[in-house]
Scaffold this motif. Sequence first.
Motif, PDB file in Angstrom:
ATOM      1  N   PRO A 223       0.802  -1.229   0.000  1.00 46.24           N
ATOM      2  CA  PRO A 223       0.000   0.000   0.000  1.00 46.24           C
ATOM      3  C   PRO A 223       0.829   1.269   0.000  1.00 46.24           C
ATOM      4  O   PRO A 223       0.309   2.345  -0.272  1.00 46.24           O
ATOM      5  N   GLU A 224       2.139   1.160   0.318  1.00 50.14           N
ATOM      6  CA  GLU A 224       2.990   2.350   0.346  1.00 50.14           C
ATOM      7  C   GLU A 224       4.442   1.941   0.186  1.00 50.14           C
ATOM      8  O   GLU A 224       4.816   0.784   0.377  1.00 50.14           O
ATOM      9  N   LEU A 225       5.246   2.922  -0.171  1.00 48.41           N
ATOM     10  CA  LEU A 225       6.696   2.755  -0.237  1.00 48.41           C
ATOM     11  C   LEU A 225       7.278   4.020   0.380  1.00 48.41           C
ATOM     12  O   LEU A 225       7.210   5.093  -0.217  1.00 48.41           O
ATOM     13  N   PRO A 226       7.822   3.906   1.583  1.00 46.99           N
ATOM     14  CA  PRO A 226       8.326   5.104   2.273  1.00 46.99           C
ATOM     15  C   PRO A 226       9.461   5.785   1.518  1.00 46.99           C
ATOM     16  O   PRO A 226      10.217   5.144   0.784  1.00 46.99           O
ATOM     17  N   ALA A 227       9.588   7.093   1.704  1.00 50.41           N
ATOM     18  CA  ALA A 227      10.678   7.870   1.106  1.00 50.41           C
ATOM     19  C   ALA A 227      12.008   7.280   1.541  1.00 50.41           C
ATOM     20  O   ALA A 227      12.163   6.830   2.673  1.00 50.41           O
ATOM     21  N   GLY A 228      12.960   7.260   0.622  1.00 49.38           N
ATOM     22  CA  GLY A 228      14.284   6.738   0.929  1.00 49.38           C
ATOM     23  C   GLY A 228      14.387   5.234   0.825  1.00 49.38           C
ATOM     24  O   GLY A 228      15.432   4.663   1.124  1.00 49.38           O
ATOM     25  N   GLN A 229      13.296   4.585   0.399  1.00 44.64           N
ATOM     26  CA  GLN A 229      13.301   3.132   0.260  1.00 44.64           C
ATOM     27  C   GLN A 229      12.862   2.744  -1.140  1.00 44.64           C
ATOM     28  O   GLN A 229      12.228   3.520  -1.851  1.00 44.64           O
ATOM     29  N   GLY A 230      13.211   1.518  -1.515  1.00 44.34           N
ATOM     30  CA  GLY A 230      12.834   1.034  -2.830  1.00 44.34           C
ATOM     31  C   GLY A 230      13.106  -0.449  -2.962  1.00 44.34           C
ATOM     32  O   GLY A 230      13.379  -1.144  -1.983  1.00 44.34           O
TER      33      GLY A 230
END
Length: 181
Positions: A86-93
């Motif tokens: 549902p999401e992908l936090p900033a700084g992650q991938g």
Amino acid sequence: MSRRWPRGLWAVLLLTAWQAPEARDRPSPPVGRGRKVMDVDAKDYVGPTLPRARVLLEDTSGGVLRVDVEVAATPEARTRGLMWRPELPAGQGMLFIFPADEVQSFWMRNTLIPLDMLFINSAGKLVGIIENAQPRTLTSRSVGVPGRYVLEVPGGWSRAHGVARGSTVRFQGLEAIQVIP
């Protein structure tokens, strides 16, 4: 004519008849509970924990951006990707690693969030970016240039951080990760 029941069946019947009352009243688990889902596209698939690494990207002003990634280095992990998240936090991938430089193509069938896809060759050059790929589509997305890696980050991240084609990319923590074709 009398019928004899097998000896083992009598033991089962006897044990069932003499169960403690609290055991008899306990509901049995639903059918399929505990069964492992094997379809990597399925929402309830639970795969192995992916290895982690770091990607360092040069931005257009010469700064270095850091992205902490899960590494998809097996066919199953590459197929699953970021489906159903549902999401992908900033700084992650997520970093997809392929055995060799080839033209890579991605779709977003069960991906719920827009993503930027950064295509990187084995020399560590960013060879193309697809920005804000629309989620839940079967549209094939490619930059048409051979690459060995694809980095997926939150949609709009590339533009917001000044990442462009031709940028230099370095990796930390990939040395021990085996890439399976």
